[in-house]
Design a protein around this motif. Structure first.
Motif, PDB file in Angstrom:
ATOM      1  N   PRO A  88       0.813  -1.228   0.000  1.00  0.00           N
ATOM      2  CA  PRO A  88       0.000   0.000   0.000  1.00  0.00           C
ATOM      3  C   PRO A  88       0.841   1.269   0.000  1.00  0.00           C
ATOM      4  N   LEU A  89       1.956   1.239   0.724  1.00  0.00           N
ATOM      5  CA  LEU A  89       2.812   2.425   0.790  1.00  0.00           C
ATOM      6  C   LEU A  89       3.374   2.774  -0.586  1.00  0.00           C
ATOM      7  N   ILE A  90       3.864   1.774  -1.294  1.00  0.00           N
ATOM      8  CA  ILE A  90       4.404   2.010  -2.636  1.00  0.00           C
ATOM      9  C   ILE A  90       3.310   2.501  -3.579  1.00  0.00           C
ATOM     10  N   THR A  91       2.118   1.932  -3.444  1.00  0.00           N
ATOM     11  CA  THR A  91       1.001   2.355  -4.288  1.00  0.00           C
ATOM     12  C   THR A  91       0.649   3.812  -4.040  1.00  0.00           C
ATOM     13  N   ILE A  93       2.615   6.196  -2.892  1.00  0.00           N
ATOM     14  CA  ILE A  93       3.692   7.041  -3.435  1.00  0.00           C
ATOM     15  C   ILE A  93       3.547   7.177  -4.946  1.00  0.00           C
ATOM     16  N   ALA A  94       3.225   6.077  -5.621  1.00  0.00           N
ATOM     17  CA  ALA A  94       3.058   6.116  -7.075  1.00  0.00           C
ATOM     18  C   ALA A  94       1.895   7.037  -7.459  1.00  0.00           C
ATOM     19  N   ILE A  95       0.796   6.973  -6.717  1.00  0.00           N
ATOM     20  CA  ILE A  95      -0.358   7.841  -7.001  1.00  0.00           C
ATOM     21  C   ILE A  95       0.020   9.308  -6.808  1.00  0.00           C
ATOM     22  N   PHE A  96       0.760   9.611  -5.742  1.00  0.00           N
ATOM     23  CA  PHE A  96       1.205  10.980  -5.497  1.00  0.00           C
ATOM     24  C   PHE A  96       2.073  11.484  -6.647  1.00  0.00           C
ATOM     25  N   LEU A  97       2.985  10.643  -7.130  1.00  0.00           N
ATOM     26  CA  LEU A  97       3.899  11.044  -8.198  1.00  0.00           C
ATOM     27  C   LEU A  97       3.139  11.292  -9.504  1.00  0.00           C
ATOM     28  N   TRP A 283      -3.461  -6.146   0.658  1.00  0.00           N
ATOM     29  CA  TRP A 283      -4.570  -5.842  -0.245  1.00  0.00           C
ATOM     30  C   TRP A 283      -4.995  -4.380  -0.171  1.00  0.00           C
ATOM     31  N   GLY A 284      -4.406  -3.616   0.766  1.00  0.00           N
ATOM     32  CA  GLY A 284      -4.675  -2.187   0.800  1.00  0.00           C
ATOM     33  C   GLY A 284      -4.301  -1.510  -0.510  1.00  0.00           C
ATOM     34  N   SER A 285      -3.235  -2.026  -1.171  1.00  0.00           N
ATOM     35  CA  SER A 285      -2.843  -1.448  -2.456  1.00  0.00           C
ATOM     36  C   SER A 285      -3.933  -1.652  -3.503  1.00  0.00           C
ATOM     37  N   LEU A 286      -4.624  -2.799  -3.437  1.00  0.00           N
ATOM     38  CA  LEU A 286      -5.721  -3.043  -4.373  1.00  0.00           C
ATOM     39  C   LEU A 286      -6.880  -2.087  -4.115  1.00  0.00           C
TER      40      LEU A 286
END
Length: 329
Positions: A88-91, A93-97, A283-286
């Motif tokens: 979820p953390l990586i997801t 960060i990707a959304i922010f970028l 599954w938080g990233s999903l």
């Protein structure tokens, strides 16, 4: 949600007592006491729960912390406490970028709303007064706590857009166009398909009927989880403009801001209004990716509705949207 549910929990103890008297104003809220209560419940060291706010001495009164902990105990402990998962953390960060990268092309598509007619002025004035009336009722009889929820923030955005249209603030009106539609659509979909079923399933069987009556059929909750949708659509229908990348980008910023507030303030304070946003499971990233997909789908749906209104038939609307959909970007 939290303030309304507090009212539900307090009826037996003292029906005349309101949430506003039990919970302090957010300006006086601090979270160290809440963190301590949650840490004790989870048998983890207090230092493992340190947050940005806690390190600056912001703490909740012990009585509020205890009520918060007890109320959200129905949420599984692994979703409330513990370290975050990397996915979820990586997801996030990707959304922010991506939101940052799209800033320049999105801003190039900004155009203020056109001036509306006198008829629209009076309709929006009525809508503005109605929206503020619901907020006044909430503050007086429920409390200020619901203002931290996605749902009430969505209601406030729509009310503010009605006000912007009434006052002729066409720039602000345009900025709030899709956030108003998006937040309230997400509220209705998630509330009735995920949150209410999840709350009922995680609650004791004997309490489920009571929870259903107080969470679904309460007139205030029904207003902000049901009436909110036609309320925001009506404001857009007065001037159904096609949406472009700017509108999608503004709504992305809105989502990023709220998720940051939720994970940075509410989650550490033990206020788990939306357990599906927990970053402690892979599954938080999903969930986060699904939210992005849902926002894009709503954006596309609004554009299709606008094309249908302009073209007159669903077939013509689909053809128009297919022909001009890429131009929106």
């Amino acid at each position: 949600h939290f303030g309304s549910s507090c009212r539900f929990n307090q009826r037996k103890a003292n029906p005349s007592e309101s949430c506003s008297s039990s919970f302090p104003h957010p300006a006086r809220m601090t979270i160290a006491d809440t963190t301590e209560a949650a840490a004790a419940a989870a048998d983890v060291p207090l230092k493992a729960k340190a947050t940005f706010l806690q390190r600056r001495g912001l703490v909740l009164p012990a009585s509020v912390a205890k009520q918060t902990e007890n109320f959200f105990r129905f949420v599984p402990k692994e979703l409330r406490v513990g370290p975050w998962s990397w996915f979820p953390l990586i997801t996030l960060i990707a959304i922010f970028l991506v939101a940052a990268i799209l800033a320049v092309p999105a801003l190039q598509g900004y155009q203020p709303m056109e001036k509306s007619s006198d008829f629209h002025f009076w309709c929006r004035l009525v809508g503005w007064l109605y929206g503020m009336g619901v907020m006044v009722y909430m503050v007086k009889y429920v409390g200020v706590w619901p203002m931290v929820s996605w749902t009430v923030m969505g209601w406030m955005v729509t009310t503010l857009r009605y006000g912007a249209g009434t006052l002729g603030l066409v720039g602000l009106q345009r900025v709030l166009t899709f956030p108003s539609l998006m937040t309230n659509t997400v509220t209705v979909l998630i509330w009735y398909t995920v949150l209410v079923p999840g709350i009922i399933l995680m609650s004791p069987k004997k309490a489920r009927n009571k929870i259903l009556n107080d969470w679904v059929f309460d007139w205030f909750l029904a207003t902000i989880h049901g009436v909110n949708w036609p309320f925001c659509i009506l404001d857009w229908y007065f001037q159904p403009i096609p949406l472009n990348l700017f509108d999608l980008w503004v709504s992305a910023l809105y989502c990023v801001a709220y998720i940051s507030f939720y994970l940075g303030v509410l989650d550490p304070a033990g206020v788990h209004l939306y357990f599906i946003l927990s970053p402690r499971k892979w599954w938080g990233s999903l969930v986060y990716i699904g939210i992005v997909g849902l926002v894009v789908a709503i954006w596309y749906g609004v554009n299709m509705a606008q094309a249908w209104i302009s073209a007159g038939t669903a077939a013509d609307a689909a053809a128009a949207l297919a022909a001009g959909g890429t131009a929106a970007f």
